[in-house]
Motif scaffolding. Structure first.
Motif, mmCIF file in Angstrom:
data_model
loop_
_atom_site.group_PDB
_atom_site.id
_atom_site.type_symbol
_atom_site.label_atom_id
_atom_site.label_comp_id
_atom_site.label_asym_id
_atom_site.label_seq_id
_atom_site.Cartn_x
_atom_site.Cartn_y
_atom_site.Cartn_z
ATOM 1 N N ARG A 134 2.232 1.969 6.514
ATOM 2 C CA ARG A 134 1.390 3.189 6.271
ATOM 3 C C ARG A 134 2.399 4.273 6.254
ATOM 4 N NH1 ARG A 134 -4.400 3.219 6.621
ATOM 5 N NH2 ARG A 134 -5.236 1.461 7.429
ATOM 6 N N VAL A 136 2.245 6.886 3.543
ATOM 7 C CA VAL A 136 1.758 7.755 2.387
ATOM 8 C C VAL A 136 0.920 8.814 2.886
ATOM 9 C CG1 VAL A 136 0.051 7.967 0.224
ATOM 10 C CG2 VAL A 136 1.594 5.915 0.338
ATOM 11 N N ILE A 138 -1.460 12.407 2.175
ATOM 12 C CA ILE A 138 -1.938 13.017 1.223
ATOM 13 C C ILE A 138 -2.588 14.675 1.567
ATOM 14 C CG2 ILE A 138 -4.471 13.139 -0.046
ATOM 15 C CD1 ILE A 138 -4.549 10.000 0.386
ATOM 16 N N ARG A 171 6.328 9.779 -1.316
ATOM 17 C CA ARG A 171 5.053 9.201 -1.205
ATOM 18 C C ARG A 171 4.098 10.065 -0.722
ATOM 19 N NH1 ARG A 171 4.789 3.887 -1.834
ATOM 20 N NH2 ARG A 171 3.249 3.420 0.055
ATOM 21 N N ASP A 173 0.569 12.536 -2.334
ATOM 22 C CA ASP A 173 -0.457 12.846 -3.294
ATOM 23 C C ASP A 173 -1.362 13.994 -2.645
ATOM 24 O OD1 ASP A 173 -1.754 12.548 -5.701
ATOM 25 O OD2 ASP A 173 -1.861 10.640 -5.680
ATOM 26 N N ILE A 206 -7.255 8.705 -6.003
ATOM 27 C CA ILE A 206 -6.168 8.608 -5.299
ATOM 28 C C ILE A 206 -6.034 7.650 -4.265
ATOM 29 C CG2 ILE A 206 -4.897 9.994 -3.356
ATOM 30 C CD1 ILE A 206 -6.061 12.627 -4.610
ATOM 31 N N LEU A 209 -5.319 4.145 -5.943
ATOM 32 C CA LEU A 209 -3.904 4.209 -6.607
ATOM 33 C C LEU A 209 -2.894 3.841 -5.767
ATOM 34 C CD1 LEU A 209 -1.883 4.952 -8.878
ATOM 35 C CD2 LEU A 209 -1.940 7.315 -7.949
ATOM 36 N N HIS A 210 -3.004 4.112 -4.225
ATOM 37 C CA HIS A 210 -1.854 4.005 -3.233
ATOM 38 C C HIS A 210 -2.246 2.879 -2.400
ATOM 39 C CE1 HIS A 210 0.336 7.771 -4.077
ATOM 40 N NE2 HIS A 210 -0.858 8.343 -4.486
ATOM 41 N N ASP A 211 -3.531 2.339 -2.514
ATOM 42 C CA ASP A 211 -4.209 1.432 -1.579
ATOM 43 C C ASP A 211 -4.355 2.078 -0.181
ATOM 44 O OD1 ASP A 211 -4.621 -0.965 0.368
ATOM 45 O OD2 ASP A 211 -4.444 -1.796 -1.448
ATOM 46 N N ASN A 214 -2.013 1.806 2.600
ATOM 47 C CA ASN A 214 -0.881 2.112 2.717
ATOM 48 C C ASN A 214 -0.820 3.761 3.101
ATOM 49 O OD1 ASN A 214 0.721 0.127 1.967
ATOM 50 N ND2 ASN A 214 0.093 0.356 -0.223
ATOM 51 N N VAL A 215 -2.034 4.349 3.285
ATOM 52 C CA VAL A 215 -2.047 5.798 3.723
ATOM 53 C C VAL A 215 -2.128 6.225 5.156
ATOM 54 C CG1 VAL A 215 -3.478 7.901 3.383
ATOM 55 C CG2 VAL A 215 -3.329 6.098 1.442
#
Length: 444
Positions: A134, A136, A138, A171, A173, A206, A209-211, A214-215
């Motif tokens: 994890r 990513v 946002i 990474r 968004d 969003i 796109l990243h799954d 992974n955030v």
């Protein structure tokens, strides 16, 4: 003292057009209550809490005395492998004010450091749980999270990002910005209700796109302060909390501006009834007197870090600053929070916010170039149509004109904001609003 009595050659001013400043400097030499004294002896009313910081007004004796006492007792002590009594006391006081199980305080020196700290905590937390993938983050368009590379990466103000290119985190968004200029240009002490789903893109584009797995975290300001006091639509933050919970994503509130009274409550989290996983703070925590910031974390983040098989002498989280929990800054925070409580300044800010909002909407609506007015808490913004080919110039010229007339207001692009100290009186609001209105007319 006139400005030609001191040399301006060595000081590079931050977020300031330095060439213009040298021709017409604005230098403060003293402050008390709601007013500054300038280098040329003029009085200027502080209409922006001196960058959202000075909630209790300037030159507050209880805070000053606490600082002097601490300097005579313990001026500084290392924050590594030791600590100081004031840091523990300040952390306890701050944690007690925070909602839910936000109970663990990591100190730093500024909102920028708080933003970067919270991002590092998020990565370390997921790694400690066995989900190091994890990574990513946002943020949100036009969001502001300081000027560290992490904060700039998740921030969404183009001018703060454009010069740094590939040095920003890869990474990351950004969600769409929270503003409907057509249907919600005028917002008066209410949560706006927009006709569309402002978080649909997050869920439908969003995250897929990243799954979501992974955030690491989503970071937002409860109210977008630096961009120009833009308010989230009703239910937005509550739904964002639900989305994060659904996917195991941490939610970070950057409350450097909304924290400690600006919304009439302890934090914006209290105003909106949402408990984030981390809450970043700075500014009003010490009344702006001494730099101090921090991140308040939920218990689960700390507990996950402590749940390790490593030997006890091993550091669990490799992070910190030389001045983390500085004893003088923490003493200032304790005294500041006592002043807020004893004088009831948070609820007072909420009440005076209604006075400020009434004044804004009754005065600015219908004036030349006004395309929006927003008020909630003790802050209000008037948005102006930009000059073709010169974005921001109209607001900047109005800011300079207001300063010359004894009122400090804040330009943010083509938005002008007033966010005074919580001790503000109606007479101060009238002076600030009328001065600003006269200048808006002058620069039509």
């Amino acid at each position: 003292m006139a400005y030609n009595d001191f040399n301006m050659d060595s000081h590079w001013l931050p977020f300031t057009p330095n060439r213009a400043f040298r021709k017409d400097p604005r230098v403060f030499v003293a402050a008390d209550g709601m007013h500054f004294t300038t280098h040329d002896g003029k009085q200027v009313i502080d209409g922006i809490s001196s960058l959202w910081c000075v909630g209790a007004g300037h030159n507050r004796k209880p805070i000053n005395e606490a600082i002097k006492k601490q300097l005579d007792t313990l001026d500084y002590a290392t924050a590594f492998q030791a600590s100081n009594d004031q840091a523990f006391l300040a952390a306890e006081k701050i944690a007690a004010m925070a909602p839910g199980d936000l109970n663990k305080v990591l100190f730093c020196n500024s909102g920028s450091e708080a933003a970067d700290t919270s991002l590092k905590v998020a990565l370390a937390y997921h790694r400690a749980r066995g989900e190091g993938h994890r990574n990513v983050f946002i943020g949100r368009e036009r969001g502001y999270h300081g000027v560290g590379f992490g904060g700039m990466s998740v921030g969404g103000i183009p001018a703060n990002r454009k010069a740094y290119g590939t040095a920003l985190l890869p990474r990351v968004d950004h969600m769409r910005f929270i503003h409907d200029p057509k249907n919600a240009a005028y917002i008066h002490n209410v949560e706006p209700e927009f006709g569309e789903d402002w978080l649909a893109e997050l869920e439908q584009r969003i995250l897929p796109l990243h799954d979501p797995s992974n955030v690491a975290a989503i970071i937002v300001e409860p109210v977008a302060g630096s961009a120009g006091w833009y308010l989230p639509p009703k239910g937005y933050l509550q739904r964002l909390r639900e989305i994060c919970d659904k996917h195991g994503i941490l939610l970070i509130f950057d409350e450097v501006i909304t924290g400690f009274g600006r919304m009439g409550t302890n934090f914006g989290a209290d105003f909106y009834g949402v408990v984030p996983d981390m809450l970043n703070f700075a500014k009003c925590v010490t009344n702006g007197v001494i730099p101090l910031g921090g991140v308040i974390c939920r218990d689960k983040l700390y507990d996950a870090m402590m749940k390790t098989d490593a030997p006890e002498h091993t550091i669990e989280f490799f992070h910190g600053y030389t001045y983390s929990g500085h004893p003088v800054a923490c003493a200032a925070a304790i005294a500041t929070l006592d002043v807020y409580e004893k004088e009831g300044l948070f609820p007072r800010a909420g009440e005076m916010g209604k006075v400020l909002g009434d004044a804004f909407h009754s005065t600015f609506k219908g004036l030349p170039n006004v395309i929006g007015i927003r008020s909630l808490g003790l802050a209000a913004a008037v948005e102006l149509a930009p000059i073709a080919g010169s974005p921001g110039k109209r607001a900047y010229d109005i800011f300079v004109d207001c300063f010359k007339k004894g009122s400090l207001v804040r330009p943010a692009g083509d938005v002008l904001v007033i966010a005074p100290p919580y001790i503000v009186e109606k007479s101060h609001i009238d002076q600030l609003v009328n001065t600003l209105a006269d200048s808006v007319r002058k620069h039509a």
